[in-house]
Scaffold this active site. Sequence first.
Site, PDB file in Angstrom:
ATOM      1  N   TYR A 130       0.854  -1.192   0.000  1.00  0.00           N
ATOM      2  CA  TYR A 130       0.000   0.000   0.000  1.00  0.00           C
ATOM      3  C   TYR A 130       0.888   1.240   0.000  1.00  0.00           C
ATOM      4  CZ  TYR A 130      -3.800   3.200   0.869  1.00  0.00           C
ATOM      5  OH  TYR A 130      -4.713   4.217   0.728  1.00  0.00           O
ATOM      6  N   GLN A 191     -10.617  -0.157   1.340  1.00  0.00           N
ATOM      7  CA  GLN A 191     -11.124  -1.051   0.295  1.00  0.00           C
ATOM      8  C   GLN A 191      -9.986  -1.700  -0.493  1.00  0.00           C
ATOM      9  OE1 GLN A 191     -11.734   2.180   0.569  1.00  0.00           O
ATOM     10  NE2 GLN A 191     -11.490   3.282  -1.371  1.00  0.00           N
ATOM     11  N   ASN A 214      -3.284   5.838   6.234  1.00  0.00           N
ATOM     12  CA  ASN A 214      -3.993   6.589   7.267  1.00  0.00           C
ATOM     13  C   ASN A 214      -4.658   5.647   8.274  1.00  0.00           C
ATOM     14  OD1 ASN A 214      -6.283   5.591   5.982  1.00  0.00           O
ATOM     15  ND2 ASN A 214      -6.723   7.497   4.904  1.00  0.00           N
ATOM     16  N   SER A 237       5.020   9.075  13.921  1.00  0.00           N
ATOM     17  CA  SER A 237       6.470   8.965  13.929  1.00  0.00           C
ATOM     18  C   SER A 237       7.065   9.577  15.194  1.00  0.00           C
ATOM     19  CB  SER A 237       7.046   9.667  12.693  1.00  0.00           C
ATOM     20  OG  SER A 237       8.422   9.423  12.585  1.00  0.00           O
ATOM     21  N   HIS A 262       6.247  15.435  10.000  1.00  0.00           N
ATOM     22  CA  HIS A 262       5.460  14.320   9.469  1.00  0.00           C
ATOM     23  C   HIS A 262       3.977  14.460   9.774  1.00  0.00           C
ATOM     24  CE1 HIS A 262       8.016  11.447   7.519  1.00  0.00           C
ATOM     25  NE2 HIS A 262       8.869  11.400   8.513  1.00  0.00           N
ATOM     26  N   GLU A 327      10.905   4.903  17.890  1.00  0.00           N
ATOM     27  CA  GLU A 327      11.043   4.450  16.505  1.00  0.00           C
ATOM     28  C   GLU A 327      12.458   4.743  16.004  1.00  0.00           C
ATOM     29  OE1 GLU A 327       8.861   5.351  12.196  1.00  0.00           O
ATOM     30  OE2 GLU A 327       8.683   6.779  13.847  1.00  0.00           O
ATOM     31  N   HIS A 328      12.914   5.981  16.208  1.00  0.00           N
ATOM     32  CA  HIS A 328      14.255   6.408  15.788  1.00  0.00           C
ATOM     33  C   HIS A 328      15.038   6.917  16.992  1.00  0.00           C
ATOM     34  CE1 HIS A 328      11.508   7.424  12.313  1.00  0.00           C
ATOM     35  NE2 HIS A 328      12.357   6.607  11.720  1.00  0.00           N
ATOM     36  N   GLU A 415      -1.120 -37.411  28.350  1.00  0.00           N
ATOM     37  CA  GLU A 415      -2.043 -36.353  27.932  1.00  0.00           C
ATOM     38  C   GLU A 415      -3.421 -36.892  27.579  1.00  0.00           C
ATOM     39  OE1 GLU A 415      -0.179 -34.140  24.811  1.00  0.00           O
ATOM     40  OE2 GLU A 415       1.070 -32.996  26.208  1.00  0.00           O
TER      41      GLU A 415
END
Length: 430
Positions: A130, A191, A214, A237, A262, A327-328, A415
């Site tokens: 995507y 979709q 998104n 981010s 961002h 993240e960073h 068992e």
Amino acid sequence: MLLKLDSRKADFQADFTRLVDERRESEGDVSRDVSAIIADVKKRGDVAIAELTQKFDRHDLNKGGWQLTQEEIKKACDSLPSELMDALKLAATRIRYCHENQLPESSEMTDAAGVRMGVRWQAVEAAGLYVPGGRAAYCSSVLMNAVPAKVAGVKRLVMVTPTPDGFVNPAVIAAAVISEVDEIWKIGGAQAVAALALGTEKIKPVDVVVGPGNAWVAEAKRQLYGQVGIDMVAGPSEIVVVADKDNDPEWLAADLLSQAEHDPTSQSILISDSEDLIEKTIEAVGRRLEKLETQKVARESWDKHGATILVQSLDEAPALVDRLAPEHLELAVADPDALFANVHHSGSVFLGRYTPEAIGDYVGGPNHVLPTGRRARFSSGLSVIDFMKRTTYLNCSQEALSKIGPAAVTLAKAEGLPAHAESVISRLNK
């Protein structure tokens, strides 16, 4: 207002805990909308896809085409400045090199009982990518997602991207070509994720779906996980910069704003043992914001979610970083490797003053698709492994079975699974 913390203060731990626990991910309830879209695609297939694309992107798929044609692809690539095309090719080469060195090896062994066993790694057959659409060129995301898939050995790589008013950014198309994407579909949103996961009359389903998007795209990936593999559900981010006094405040300000621009919910945090450096960096951020084209977004992010942390010693930094699990992480210090040795939780780490996070976004080599929201405590960035699966295997000879089989019978009986036991006993008694 920018949050300023000082580890010497009595209330520091409580304030830092609130910073760690801050929730920046969207609280909007899109779950119901996404569920309805997925159900619609499952029921009506391409008809639903076409209607939703017309509604959200103002693009008539039946007139403007579902897939990019070779003519459209060539036109887009030809329109790109040579400097940009060269930069894309350089980035792809570096990303490919890095990810080729991540490929796992299949292995086999025979143990003391004579049992042959091993693991075989194979790529998934099809993967979906995507890519956010419109005039924003997320060409680097194409490279970071598509190149590892092809390195892993994925035979069919499918890209979906929204086409507002029929437009697809040429840089995105060029990146797809360089990355050897096999199909490019002019669809987006929840979709598109549903189409990749479930399949429609026109679009064959894939095994794994990756790529940013998104809240609706992220929610669709979350809901469809299990029917299809996903990379991760990423949030806003974030960056943490650990810096000593010998840094240029202007450099640090630029690094902090590189994440702030961002999204309004992005987070930038500076940790330093120099109060003077912190104050000068804050001033530099203010100056740079005045000239930044993305200042509206960056300012909101910095004012609402930005933070500075003054520590008595940088030896305190690794423990703080591990709680944030960013993240960073930039380690802008004289000996970054020494500090890095004590850091355990971060999506990606950038060592030294000349390694800004932005290099990792584009041409560094390691992947820029990274865990956010403290998920670096238990997960990793995108790699070839996300497009692969491992199969284990066993091979027992009659002699080997006679050595280990009795123990299996004992465990099966313990068992209460007699058929399991008989499955082995029947062979032992032959």
